[in-house]
Write a protein that holds these residues in place. Sequence first.
Motif, PDB file in Angstrom:
ATOM      1  N   LEU A  35      -0.720  32.557-114.646  1.00  0.00           N
ATOM      2  CA  LEU A  35      -1.848  33.098-113.886  1.00  0.00           C
ATOM      3  C   LEU A  35      -2.020  32.326-112.592  1.00  0.00           C
ATOM      4  CD1 LEU A  35      -4.214  35.171-114.002  1.00  0.00           C
ATOM      5  CD2 LEU A  35      -5.608  33.326-114.933  1.00  0.00           C
ATOM      6  N   ARG A  36      -2.175  33.048-111.502  1.00  0.00           N
ATOM      7  CA  ARG A  36      -2.321  32.405-110.199  1.00  0.00           C
ATOM      8  C   ARG A  36      -3.720  31.815-110.061  1.00  0.00           C
ATOM      9  NH1 ARG A  36       0.233  37.522-107.235  1.00  0.00           N
ATOM     10  NH2 ARG A  36      -0.744  38.453-109.035  1.00  0.00           N
ATOM     11  N   VAL A  37      -3.760  30.592-109.551  1.00  0.00           N
ATOM     12  CA  VAL A  37      -5.017  29.869-109.384  1.00  0.00           C
ATOM     13  C   VAL A  37      -5.123  29.449-107.919  1.00  0.00           C
ATOM     14  CG1 VAL A  37      -6.364  27.852-110.066  1.00  0.00           C
ATOM     15  CG2 VAL A  37      -4.966  29.040-111.759  1.00  0.00           C
ATOM     16  N   HIS A  38      -6.222  29.810-107.289  1.00  0.00           N
ATOM     17  CA  HIS A  38      -6.484  29.380-105.913  1.00  0.00           C
ATOM     18  C   HIS A  38      -7.589  28.327-105.975  1.00  0.00           C
ATOM     19  CE1 HIS A  38      -6.493  29.691-101.561  1.00  0.00           C
ATOM     20  NE2 HIS A  38      -7.783  29.472-101.661  1.00  0.00           N
ATOM     21  N   VAL A  39      -7.328  27.192-105.356  1.00  0.00           N
ATOM     22  CA  VAL A  39      -8.231  26.052-105.486  1.00  0.00           C
ATOM     23  C   VAL A  39      -8.980  25.802-104.175  1.00  0.00           C
ATOM     24  CG1 VAL A  39      -8.405  23.618-106.084  1.00  0.00           C
ATOM     25  CG2 VAL A  39      -6.662  25.043-107.177  1.00  0.00           C
ATOM     26  N   LEU A  40     -10.302  25.759-104.297  1.00  0.00           N
ATOM     27  CA  LEU A  40     -11.179  25.423-103.173  1.00  0.00           C
ATOM     28  C   LEU A  40     -11.587  23.955-103.294  1.00  0.00           C
ATOM     29  CD1 LEU A  40     -13.532  28.546-103.292  1.00  0.00           C
ATOM     30  CD2 LEU A  40     -11.601  28.160-101.750  1.00  0.00           C
ATOM     31  N   PRO A  41     -12.007  23.355-102.191  1.00  0.00           N
ATOM     32  CA  PRO A  41     -12.428  21.954-102.272  1.00  0.00           C
ATOM     33  C   PRO A  41     -13.695  21.796-103.111  1.00  0.00           C
ATOM     34  CG  PRO A  41     -12.816  22.838-100.069  1.00  0.00           C
ATOM     35  CD  PRO A  41     -12.114  23.897-100.844  1.00  0.00           C
ATOM     36  N   TYR A  42     -13.855  20.598-103.626  1.00  0.00           N
ATOM     37  CA  TYR A  42     -15.032  20.260-104.432  1.00  0.00           C
ATOM     38  C   TYR A  42     -15.713  19.066-103.789  1.00  0.00           C
ATOM     39  CZ  TYR A  42     -17.882  18.691-108.323  1.00  0.00           C
ATOM     40  OH  TYR A  42     -18.935  18.301-109.104  1.00  0.00           O
ATOM     41  N   ARG A  85     -19.011  28.245 -95.144  1.00  0.00           N
ATOM     42  CA  ARG A  85     -18.441  29.414 -94.461  1.00  0.00           C
ATOM     43  C   ARG A  85     -17.102  29.065 -93.819  1.00  0.00           C
ATOM     44  NH1 ARG A  85     -21.492  33.949 -93.854  1.00  0.00           N
ATOM     45  NH2 ARG A  85     -23.640  33.784 -94.575  1.00  0.00           N
ATOM     46  N   ALA A  86     -16.984  27.856 -93.273  1.00  0.00           N
ATOM     47  CA  ALA A  86     -15.724  27.418 -92.680  1.00  0.00           C
ATOM     48  C   ALA A  86     -14.642  27.284 -93.751  1.00  0.00           C
ATOM     49  CB  ALA A  86     -15.919  26.097 -91.936  1.00  0.00           C
ATOM     50  N   VAL A  87     -15.011  26.757 -94.907  1.00  0.00           N
ATOM     51  CA  VAL A  87     -14.064  26.655 -96.018  1.00  0.00           C
ATOM     52  C   VAL A  87     -13.607  28.062 -96.424  1.00  0.00           C
ATOM     53  CG1 VAL A  87     -13.836  26.063 -98.474  1.00  0.00           C
ATOM     54  CG2 VAL A  87     -14.911  24.445 -96.895  1.00  0.00           C
ATOM     55  N   ALA A  88     -14.543  28.990 -96.514  1.00  0.00           N
ATOM     56  CA  ALA A  88     -14.209  30.368 -96.884  1.00  0.00           C
ATOM     57  C   ALA A  88     -13.258  30.986 -95.864  1.00  0.00           C
ATOM     58  CB  ALA A  88     -15.475  31.205 -97.009  1.00  0.00           C
ATOM     59  N   ALA A  89     -13.535  30.801 -94.598  1.00  0.00           N
ATOM     60  CA  ALA A  89     -12.680  31.361 -93.550  1.00  0.00           C
ATOM     61  C   ALA A  89     -11.281  30.745 -93.590  1.00  0.00           C
ATOM     62  CB  ALA A  89     -13.320  31.141 -92.184  1.00  0.00           C
ATOM     63  N   GLU A  90     -11.223  29.459 -93.876  1.00  0.00           N
ATOM     64  CA  GLU A  90      -9.941  28.761 -93.950  1.00  0.00           C
ATOM     65  C   GLU A  90      -9.118  29.243 -95.144  1.00  0.00           C
ATOM     66  OE1 GLU A  90      -8.338  24.334 -95.125  1.00  0.00           O
ATOM     67  OE2 GLU A  90     -10.329  24.496 -94.260  1.00  0.00           O
ATOM     68  N   HIS A  91      -9.771  29.490 -96.268  1.00  0.00           N
ATOM     69  CA  HIS A  91      -9.065  29.841 -97.496  1.00  0.00           C
ATOM     70  C   HIS A  91      -8.792  31.333 -97.648  1.00  0.00           C
ATOM     71  CE1 HIS A  91      -8.697  26.036 -99.719  1.00  0.00           C
ATOM     72  NE2 HIS A  91      -9.632  25.667 -98.866  1.00  0.00           N
ATOM     73  N   TRP A  92      -9.468  32.180 -96.889  1.00  0.00           N
ATOM     74  CA  TRP A  92      -9.295  33.625 -97.040  1.00  0.00           C
ATOM     75  C   TRP A  92      -7.842  34.069 -96.872  1.00  0.00           C
ATOM     76  CZ3 TRP A  92     -11.177  37.444 -99.482  1.00  0.00           C
ATOM     77  CH2 TRP A  92     -10.899  38.762 -99.110  1.00  0.00           C
ATOM     78  N   PRO A  93      -7.155  33.661 -95.792  1.00  0.00           N
ATOM     79  CA  PRO A  93      -5.749  34.089 -95.661  1.00  0.00           C
ATOM     80  C   PRO A  93      -4.875  33.572 -96.803  1.00  0.00           C
ATOM     81  CG  PRO A  93      -6.552  33.210 -93.575  1.00  0.00           C
ATOM     82  CD  PRO A  93      -7.601  32.915 -94.611  1.00  0.00           C
ATOM     83  N   GLN A  94      -5.137  32.368 -97.269  1.00  0.00           N
ATOM     84  CA  GLN A  94      -4.378  31.798 -98.391  1.00  0.00           C
ATOM     85  C   GLN A  94      -4.636  32.588 -99.672  1.00  0.00           C
ATOM     86  OE1 GLN A  94      -5.338  27.602 -98.622  1.00  0.00           O
ATOM     87  NE2 GLN A  94      -5.240  27.418 -96.414  1.00  0.00           N
ATOM     88  N   LEU A  95      -5.890  32.977 -99.870  1.00  0.00           N
ATOM     89  CA  LEU A  95      -6.224  33.767-101.057  1.00  0.00           C
ATOM     90  C   LEU A  95      -5.526  35.110-101.021  1.00  0.00           C
ATOM     91  CD1 LEU A  95      -7.777  34.142-103.691  1.00  0.00           C
ATOM     92  CD2 LEU A  95      -9.725  34.915-102.333  1.00  0.00           C
ATOM     93  N   LEU A  96      -5.527  35.755 -99.870  1.00  0.00           N
ATOM     94  CA  LEU A  96      -4.806  37.035 -99.743  1.00  0.00           C
ATOM     95  C   LEU A  96      -3.329  36.855-100.042  1.00  0.00           C
ATOM     96  CD1 LEU A  96      -6.448  38.599 -96.563  1.00  0.00           C
ATOM     97  CD2 LEU A  96      -6.814  39.236 -98.960  1.00  0.00           C
ATOM     98  N   ALA A  97      -2.745  35.769 -99.554  1.00  0.00           N
ATOM     99  CA  ALA A  97      -1.323  35.511 -99.828  1.00  0.00           C
ATOM    100  C   ALA A  97      -1.102  35.273-101.324  1.00  0.00           C
ATOM    101  CB  ALA A  97      -0.860  34.306 -99.021  1.00  0.00           C
ATOM    102  N   THR A  98      -2.032  34.590-101.980  1.00  0.00           N
ATOM    103  CA  THR A  98      -1.900  34.307-103.407  1.00  0.00           C
ATOM    104  C   THR A  98      -1.877  35.583-104.226  1.00  0.00           C
ATOM    105  OG1 THR A  98      -3.020  32.175-103.152  1.00  0.00           O
ATOM    106  CG2 THR A  98      -2.930  33.080-105.375  1.00  0.00           C
ATOM    107  N   ILE A  99      -2.670  36.576-103.817  1.00  0.00           N
ATOM    108  CA  ILE A  99      -2.671  37.841-104.578  1.00  0.00           C
ATOM    109  C   ILE A  99      -1.621  38.821-104.080  1.00  0.00           C
ATOM    110  CG2 ILE A  99      -5.091  37.647-105.270  1.00  0.00           C
ATOM    111  CD1 ILE A  99      -5.790  39.715-103.154  1.00  0.00           C
TER     112      ILE A  99
END
Length: 70
Positions: A34-41, A52-66
């Motif tokens: 199962l693919r897991v996308h990890v955000l900072p903690y 919001r900056a974290v979300a914007a940074e991770h959005w393209p990576q999340l799309l690539a993950t799926i």
Amino acid sequence: MAAAREGKTAVVVVTAEFEALAHTMAANAGRGGLRVHVLPYPLETRPEPEVRAVAAEHWPQLLATIGAAE
């Protein structure tokens, strides 16, 4: 896990604090790949603009993950 069992594209999004748990739970459910996308903690103590900056940074990576393209 239900989506993955049905053959649907699924990604688990967790913060770094729960990454190991996400992999363990997936493996225990027979979904070790199962693919897991990890955000900072942590996120909850950060100011909204930073989250919001974290979300914007991770959005393209999340799309690539799926496997989706923006």
